[in-house]
Scaffold this active site. Structure first.
Site, PDB file in Angstrom:
ATOM      1  N   SER A 173      11.272 -17.504 -36.902  1.00  0.00           N
ATOM      2  CA  SER A 173      10.081 -17.568 -37.908  1.00  0.00           C
ATOM      3  C   SER A 173       9.684 -15.935 -38.149  1.00  0.00           C
ATOM      4  CB  SER A 173       8.834 -18.209 -37.562  1.00  0.00           C
ATOM      5  OG  SER A 173       8.264 -17.813 -36.210  1.00  0.00           O
ATOM      6  N   CYS A 174       8.871 -15.542 -39.095  1.00  0.00           N
ATOM      7  CA  CYS A 174       8.708 -14.252 -39.479  1.00  0.00           C
ATOM      8  C   CYS A 174       7.289 -14.149 -40.060  1.00  0.00           C
ATOM      9  CB  CYS A 174       9.698 -13.570 -40.475  1.00  0.00           C
ATOM     10  SG  CYS A 174       9.494 -11.847 -40.774  1.00  0.00           S
TER      11      CYS A 174
END
Length: 276
Positions: A173-174
């Site tokens: 994720s980011c």
């Protein structure tokens, strides 16, 4: 040999008595957490999980639960990233500013925990991408034990599987800010809209997905082998995303690309963010 690199991680960890780990619930920081507990003991490890407008509440809750499953002390903190003008305006400097704010918070927790080091989950792959956060890490004196042991993403995943970690195949994720073009002002409403859109798409089976925002348009990125599935579900997807507030819904035919928005930055902008 991966076993040699794992032994190097343990050797590095033996240099410390008590550590604070910036824990996201991702594979990298989970491996660091697991190894630290084995080397230093549960009582000498604190997992600090940061929540903010730039990450989903679901990710925060899962990280807290995972830390509990590992059997380690954990603490949740709240970071107000949007209070920083550089972050709110989504400038190339924002990545540095976000990481600086995070490391400062981790350092404060380290003082309270009487820890002698702050650890993170940076890996060798982070050296080959646009990662201004590395500058913040170095300035704040945090330690990237996996990177120091020369470990790459594929090796982290293999090691996590061997260690029996439940999230060994978790999709990375980011920060949600990466869904917007640089110099786009961020606000809670637009961020929540992206998070809701991506959650909807993940529930449809698109585990690796990004919804990139261009004013009133949502551009969906999924792996190329799933493009046809997006087309098959186009009516359902369009209806949902338009209800969320997007006027136009499109699909990127080139497929998913991590750090896609970084392609619009000039070399000068990147260098300034990397070196200050």
């Amino acid at each position: 040999m991966l076993i040699d690199k794992e032994n190097q991680v343990k050797h590095i960890l033996k240099n410390y008595d008590r550590v604070v780990i910036g824990f996201s619930g991702g594979i990298d920081s989970t491996v660091v957490l697991d190894e630290a507990v084995k080397v230093l003991g549960q009582e000498n490890v604190l997992a600090v999980v940061a929540n903010s407008d730039l990450f989903s509440d679901d990710e925060f809750k899962k990280a807290m639960e995972l830390a509990e499953d590992v059997g380690v002390q954990s603490k949740g903190i709240k970071l107000d990233y949007l209070s920083d003008p550089e972050i709110k305006q989504n400038t190339p400097q924002s990545w540095y500013r976000m990481k600086k704010m995070l490391y400062q918070a981790l350092k404060e927790q380290a003082v309270l925990f009487n820890a002698d080091a702050v650890l993170d989950g940076m890996i060798m792959d982070d050296d080959t991408d646009f990662r201004p956060g590395l500058r913040a890490r170095d300035e704040m004196g945090a330690v990237s034990v996996l990177q120091n042991a020369n470990i790459y993403k594929s090796e982290v995943r293999e090691l996590a599987h061997e260690l029996g970690l439940s999230n060994w195949n978790k999709v990375a994720s980011c920060s949600v800010s990466s869904r917007f073009p640089y110099y786009t002002e961020l606000n809670s409403e637009s961020l929540k809209r992206v998070l809701a859109a991506e959650k909807f798409l993940r529930n449809l089976g698109f585990l690796t997905v990004r919804v990139r925002v261009h004013e009133t348009a949502a551009r969906i990125e999924v792996p190329q082998d799933q493009l046809n599935k997006v087309v098959d579900l186009s009516e359902e997807i369009t209806t949902k995303l338009q209800k969320l507030g997007y006027q136009y819904v499109a699909m990127d035919l080139t497929g998913f690309c991590s750090g896609h928005m970084n392609q619009e930055l000039t070399d000068e902008e990147k260098n300034k963010a990397l070196v200050g």
